[in-house]
Every structure is written in C-alpha cells, then in structure tokens.
Design a protein around this motif. Structure first.
Motif, PDB file in Angstrom:
ATOM      1  N   THR A  64     -22.142 -36.442 -18.742  1.00 28.39           N
ATOM      2  CA  THR A  64     -22.474 -37.840 -18.982  1.00 28.39           C
ATOM      3  C   THR A  64     -21.667 -38.695 -18.015  1.00 28.39           C
ATOM      4  OG1 THR A  64     -22.768 -39.520 -20.715  1.00 28.39           O
ATOM      5  CG2 THR A  64     -20.733 -38.250 -20.755  1.00 28.39           C
ATOM      6  N   VAL A  65     -22.199 -39.857 -17.664  1.00 25.77           N
ATOM      7  CA  VAL A  65     -21.588 -40.675 -16.614  1.00 25.77           C
ATOM      8  C   VAL A  65     -21.355 -42.098 -17.102  1.00 25.77           C
ATOM      9  CG1 VAL A  65     -21.862 -41.616 -14.286  1.00 25.77           C
ATOM     10  CG2 VAL A  65     -22.614 -39.283 -14.788  1.00 25.77           C
TER      11      VAL A  65
ATOM     12  N   TYR B 246     -29.777 -40.703 -12.767  1.00 27.73           N
ATOM     13  CA  TYR B 246     -31.046 -41.120 -12.160  1.00 27.73           C
ATOM     14  C   TYR B 246     -32.151 -41.190 -13.200  1.00 27.73           C
ATOM     15  CZ  TYR B 246     -35.101 -41.129  -9.033  1.00 27.73           C
ATOM     16  OH  TYR B 246     -36.276 -41.437  -8.409  1.00 27.73           O
ATOM     17  N   GLU B 247     -32.240 -40.167 -14.064  1.00 30.51           N
ATOM     18  CA  GLU B 247     -33.304 -40.123 -15.058  1.00 30.51           C
ATOM     19  C   GLU B 247     -33.220 -41.274 -16.047  1.00 30.51           C
ATOM     20  OE1 GLU B 247     -33.944 -35.241 -15.362  1.00 30.51           O
ATOM     21  OE2 GLU B 247     -33.390 -36.425 -17.131  1.00 30.51           O
ATOM     22  N   GLU B 248     -32.007 -41.614 -16.489  1.00 34.08           N
ATOM     23  CA  GLU B 248     -31.865 -42.561 -17.588  1.00 34.08           C
ATOM     24  C   GLU B 248     -31.480 -43.974 -17.155  1.00 34.08           C
ATOM     25  OE1 GLU B 248     -29.328 -40.907 -20.615  1.00 34.08           O
ATOM     26  OE2 GLU B 248     -30.884 -39.478 -21.203  1.00 34.08           O
ATOM     27  N   ALA B 249     -30.951 -44.117 -15.947  1.00 29.59           N
ATOM     28  CA  ALA B 249     -30.548 -45.450 -15.487  1.00 29.59           C
ATOM     29  C   ALA B 249     -31.205 -45.852 -14.172  1.00 29.59           C
ATOM     30  CB  ALA B 249     -29.034 -45.523 -15.335  1.00 29.59           C
ATOM     31  N   GLY B 250     -31.923 -44.919 -13.520  1.00 23.94           N
ATOM     32  CA  GLY B 250     -32.571 -45.227 -12.258  1.00 23.94           C
ATOM     33  C   GLY B 250     -31.623 -45.333 -11.084  1.00 23.94           C
ATOM     34  N   VAL B 251     -30.396 -44.835 -11.234  1.00 26.38           N
ATOM     35  CA  VAL B 251     -29.376 -44.907 -10.186  1.00 26.38           C
ATOM     36  C   VAL B 251     -29.169 -43.513  -9.617  1.00 26.38           C
ATOM     37  CG1 VAL B 251     -26.930 -45.330  -9.739  1.00 26.38           C
ATOM     38  CG2 VAL B 251     -28.243 -46.929 -11.147  1.00 26.38           C
ATOM     39  N   LEU B 252     -29.205 -43.396  -8.290  1.00 29.48           N
ATOM     40  CA  LEU B 252     -29.133 -42.088  -7.643  1.00 29.48           C
ATOM     41  C   LEU B 252     -27.914 -42.000  -6.732  1.00 29.48           C
ATOM     42  CD1 LEU B 252     -30.421 -39.344  -7.163  1.00 29.48           C
ATOM     43  CD2 LEU B 252     -31.871 -40.385  -5.410  1.00 29.48           C
ATOM     44  N   LEU B 253     -27.006 -41.092  -7.062  1.00 33.69           N
ATOM     45  CA  LEU B 253     -25.790 -40.890  -6.272  1.00 33.69           C
ATOM     46  C   LEU B 253     -26.052 -39.828  -5.203  1.00 33.69           C
ATOM     47  CD1 LEU B 253     -23.221 -40.848  -9.216  1.00 33.69           C
ATOM     48  CD2 LEU B 253     -23.950 -42.805  -7.830  1.00 33.69           C
ATOM     49  N   ALA B 254     -26.930 -40.170  -4.289  1.00 35.35           N
ATOM     50  CA  ALA B 254     -27.313 -39.271  -3.196  1.00 35.35           C
ATOM     51  C   ALA B 254     -27.845 -40.121  -2.058  1.00 35.35           C
ATOM     52  CB  ALA B 254     -28.362 -38.265  -3.655  1.00 35.35           C
ATOM     53  N   GLY B 255     -27.815 -39.552  -0.849  1.00 36.63           N
ATOM     54  CA  GLY B 255     -28.298 -40.300   0.303  1.00 36.63           C
ATOM     55  C   GLY B 255     -28.780 -39.386   1.406  1.00 36.63           C
TER      56      GLY B 255
ATOM     57  N   ASP C 240     -18.567 -37.004  -4.012  1.00 35.33           N
ATOM     58  CA  ASP C 240     -17.385 -37.841  -3.831  1.00 35.33           C
ATOM     59  C   ASP C 240     -17.488 -39.175  -4.555  1.00 35.33           C
ATOM     60  OD1 ASP C 240     -19.473 -38.196  -1.879  1.00 35.33           O
ATOM     61  OD2 ASP C 240     -18.153 -39.582  -0.806  1.00 35.33           O
ATOM     62  N   LEU C 241     -18.668 -39.516  -5.041  1.00 35.64           N
ATOM     63  CA  LEU C 241     -18.849 -40.761  -5.776  1.00 35.64           C
ATOM     64  C   LEU C 241     -18.572 -40.590  -7.262  1.00 35.64           C
ATOM     65  CD1 LEU C 241     -22.060 -42.193  -4.049  1.00 35.64           C
ATOM     66  CD2 LEU C 241     -19.643 -42.600  -3.497  1.00 35.64           C
ATOM     67  N   LEU C 242     -18.267 -39.362  -7.677  1.00 28.92           N
ATOM     68  CA  LEU C 242     -17.991 -39.060  -9.073  1.00 28.92           C
ATOM     69  C   LEU C 242     -16.509 -38.754  -9.273  1.00 28.92           C
ATOM     70  CD1 LEU C 242     -20.907 -36.621  -9.965  1.00 28.92           C
ATOM     71  CD2 LEU C 242     -20.565 -38.879 -10.982  1.00 28.92           C
ATOM     72  N   GLY C 243     -16.007 -39.086 -10.450  1.00 27.36           N
ATOM     73  CA  GLY C 243     -14.670 -38.675 -10.853  1.00 27.36           C
ATOM     74  C   GLY C 243     -14.736 -38.067 -12.235  1.00 27.36           C
ATOM     75  N   ALA C 244     -14.230 -36.847 -12.410  1.00 25.50           N
ATOM     76  CA  ALA C 244     -14.207 -36.213 -13.729  1.00 25.50           C
ATOM     77  C   ALA C 244     -13.157 -36.883 -14.599  1.00 25.50           C
ATOM     78  CB  ALA C 244     -13.931 -34.716 -13.585  1.00 25.50           C
ATOM     79  N   TRP C 245     -13.536 -37.325 -15.775  1.00 24.37           N
ATOM     80  CA  TRP C 245     -12.671 -38.176 -16.599  1.00 24.37           C
ATOM     81  C   TRP C 245     -12.115 -37.464 -17.838  1.00 24.37           C
ATOM     82  CZ3 TRP C 245     -10.621 -42.660 -15.222  1.00 24.37           C
ATOM     83  CH2 TRP C 245      -9.985 -43.439 -16.194  1.00 24.37           C
ATOM     84  N   THR C 246     -12.964 -36.798 -18.605  1.00 22.09           N
ATOM     85  CA  THR C 246     -12.535 -36.140 -19.827  1.00 22.09           C
ATOM     86  C   THR C 246     -13.589 -35.129 -20.240  1.00 22.09           C
ATOM     87  OG1 THR C 246     -11.638 -36.549 -22.059  1.00 22.09           O
ATOM     88  CG2 THR C 246     -13.594 -37.783 -21.438  1.00 22.09           C
ATOM     89  N   ARG C 247     -13.270 -34.328 -21.259  1.00 22.23           N
ATOM     90  CA  ARG C 247     -14.199 -33.292 -21.724  1.00 22.23           C
ATOM     91  C   ARG C 247     -14.104 -33.196 -23.241  1.00 22.23           C
ATOM     92  NH1 ARG C 247     -13.614 -26.844 -20.098  1.00 22.23           N
ATOM     93  NH2 ARG C 247     -15.411 -26.050 -21.279  1.00 22.23           N
ATOM     94  N   TRP C 248     -15.250 -33.287 -23.899  1.00 24.15           N
ATOM     95  CA  TRP C 248     -15.311 -33.203 -25.356  1.00 24.15           C
ATOM     96  C   TRP C 248     -16.357 -32.146 -25.750  1.00 24.15           C
ATOM     97  CZ3 TRP C 248     -13.352 -36.947 -29.205  1.00 24.15           C
ATOM     98  CH2 TRP C 248     -12.446 -37.864 -28.652  1.00 24.15           C
ATOM     99  N   ILE C 249     -16.059 -31.408 -26.806  1.00 23.26           N
ATOM    100  CA  ILE C 249     -16.986 -30.410 -27.331  1.00 23.26           C
ATOM    101  C   ILE C 249     -17.394 -30.828 -28.744  1.00 23.26           C
ATOM    102  CG2 ILE C 249     -17.346 -27.982 -27.919  1.00 23.26           C
ATOM    103  CD1 ILE C 249     -15.201 -27.251 -25.891  1.00 23.26           C
ATOM    104  N   THR C 250     -18.701 -30.834 -29.008  1.00 23.35           N
ATOM    105  CA  THR C 250     -19.214 -31.186 -30.330  1.00 23.35           C
ATOM    106  C   THR C 250     -18.620 -30.255 -31.385  1.00 23.35           C
ATOM    107  OG1 THR C 250     -21.290 -31.789 -29.238  1.00 23.35           O
ATOM    108  CG2 THR C 250     -21.324 -31.643 -31.632  1.00 23.35           C
TER     109      THR C 250
ATOM    110  N   ALA D 123     -19.082 -45.550  -9.616  1.00 22.47           N
ATOM    111  CA  ALA D 123     -19.348 -46.962  -9.364  1.00 22.47           C
ATOM    112  C   ALA D 123     -20.809 -47.134  -8.967  1.00 22.47           C
ATOM    113  CB  ALA D 123     -18.440 -47.488  -8.259  1.00 22.47           C
ATOM    114  N   LEU D 124     -21.430 -48.203  -9.425  1.00 17.96           N
ATOM    115  CA  LEU D 124     -22.814 -48.485  -9.057  1.00 17.96           C
ATOM    116  C   LEU D 124     -22.912 -48.657  -7.549  1.00 17.96           C
ATOM    117  CD1 LEU D 124     -25.725 -49.244 -10.052  1.00 17.96           C
ATOM    118  CD2 LEU D 124     -24.958 -51.636  -9.963  1.00 17.96           C
TER     119      LEU D 124
END
Length: 289
Positions: A33-34, A111-120, A163-173, A189-190
């Motif tokens: 999740t982002v 991309y699927e849920e917000a229409g934002v694509l971290l690719a170029g 490089d546009l992503l940063g891993a922040w935390t991890r949770w398990i249900t 970042a957008l």
C-alpha cells in the motif's frame, strides 16, 4: 467518545476459536500500500480513499491505495530504476523476485486506484497525464488481471521508478481474521504533472488531507480506520514536507507488527506490539472497551 478504530463485531468469537484450537489461521497474502504525499499550503497532505461500506473487509474505513501482490510480477525482468532488486530484497526482508513483485504491487495499485503512475520512459523521468482512453484501457486490464504489470511496463516501454518509493512500515493482519495480508507500507510523492482521481471500484470517496486533520477525525469517531492507517498518519504528521518523509524512509524499522490476543483475568486482551494505544479489553461476554 469512541474513536474511529475499525473493530469487527465477530473478532471476539474468532479470538476465542483461535485460542481453543477450533480456528486455523489463514495464510497471509503479500500486499503493498502507498501513502501518496504532496506539499500543501499548510503542510504535507496524504491521499486517502474511503472503502465502500459494502466491502467485506474494512467496509467504510479510510485507507491508502493498495492490494495484493501479483505472482506474475515475480521473475519477469522489467526495466528498473533506483535501488537494485538486491537492495530492495534486503530492505523488505525477502528474496529478490519477491521484492520485485512487492514493489510492482505498490506501483501498480497506486496506478489502478489513484491514476498515478511511478514510471517513465527513462530512468530520470515519469509519464505525464494518464487520463487518456488508451491509458484507461490498460488500467482496466490491470484491474481485471488480464494484463500483468510487468507486461504493461514492457508494452509501453516504461521504466519502473523504484527510487520514488520509500518503504515505511510492515503490518500483518491478525491470525484470527479470515482475510489476512502481509502488507508493506510505502511513501511516495505525487509526480509533477500527474493528478489523482478516484479510479477504484472499491472506494466511494477520495481526499487529500493533512495527517493531523485525518487523525482528529479519527479521534472524534468521524473517520473509521484500521490501526496501521492511523498509526502511519501519526508518524507522517511529524514531517513538514513530502521530501522530508521520503528522506526518513530508509531508516524506518520494518519489523512486522502482528496483533496478539491473550486471556487475562477472564477477559481477552487484544494488543499490537509497539502500539499500546490500540489495546482492546474484551470481556468474555463479547463487549469491547
């Protein structure tokens, strides 16, 4: 006044069943999740969506774009920018193919849920507007799983910008929940030139909101959230800019957070290690406090 902590009514019964051995834990599915961030006039804001009330899992709760890993993205060699797959494997605590699939899931779900694509088209660029008919056809194919994300990138000649992503935390249900996810939370970042939209069939509302305002809504019981959502909002609120949050990500602890349930003095105590604020005391009769 009760806060907005998401808490299904069936959890006490499921906790008891797990304790007495009549409930076998489901295997958690890997997911990503982002937290999509941007700088607003009054500080950092985060993109959130409200899950439709009809959703079986966390209906009505506010969350971030995210979803399960697609196994097809494990080994397909895609064009990749930023830290290597080996670096991501070490950071996420998995092997290299799994690391690629998790990062792909983070970018794909955004991309699927917000229409934002971290690719170029290159390792130094991102795509611009993605709202055209051809883009939408590809996005719909991704949602339907008719197209894997690796295939999508290859067909369009795009480079994934890890490089546009940063891993922040991890949770398990928790083990007593029938729908379980092992979820890595990322920050991003957008990208300049792109804009969010509610592209998700699972959401009935999306907002850009200051973490402090979202947390206030949670405290008042107005915004329903799962523990990892409100926990990450509190954490993000400490940063004044999106760049500041991204810069802090590499030093974040990714030790998984997994809820624990135990019987103490005739009541069930439900807790999340490191997050005492979410502890629930559940009388054996079923009411929660």
């Amino acid at each position: 006044m009760a806060n907005g902590q998401w808490y299904p009514a069936e959890w006490p019964d499921r906790i008891r069943a797990l304790a007495d051995g009549t409930l076998a834990p489901a295997m958690p599915r890997r997911a990503a999740t982002v937290m999509l961030l941007k700088d607003g006039p009054a500080g950092i804001v985060v993109h959130m969506l409200r899950r439709r009330a009809s959703m079986a899992f966390a209906g009505g709760a506010y969350a971030y774009p995210g979803g399960g890993v697609d196994p097809r993205d494990d080994e397909h060699q895609i064009h990749w920018a930023g830290p290597t797959r080996a670096w991501w494997a070490a950071r996420l605590g998995v092997d290299e193919t799994t690391a690629q699939a998790i990062v792909c899931a983070a970018v794909r779900e955004t991309y699927e849920e917000a229409g934002v694509l971290l690719a170029g088209p290159t390792a130094e660029s991102v795509v611009g507007d993605t709202t055209g008919a051809e883009w939408e056809a590809d996005r719909a194919a991704l949602v339907a799983r008719d197209l894997s994300f690796a295939e999508f990138l290859e067909r369009r000649g795009l480079v994934l910008r890890s490089d546009l992503l940063g891993a922040w935390t991890r949770w398990i249900t928790p083990e007593f929940e029938p729908r379980r996810y092992d979820t890595w939370f990322f920050v991003a970042a957008l990208p300049e030139g792109q804009r969010t939209r509610n592209a998700s069939t699972e959401a009935d509302r999306t907002v850009w909101i200051r973490p402090e305002d979202a947390a206030e809504g949670y405290d008042k019981g107005e915004l329903l959230m799962m523990p990892p959502t409100i926990a990450t909002l509190w954490q993000i609120a400490a940063y004044g800019t999106a760049a500041g949050a991204l810069a802090a990500a590499p030093d974040r602890d990714l030790t998984p957070v997994l809820a624990q349930a135990r019987l103490v003095d005739g009541e069930i105590v439900l807790s999340w290690p490191g997050h005492d604020e979410f502890t629930k005391h559940i009388p054996t009769g079923g009411a929660s406090a």
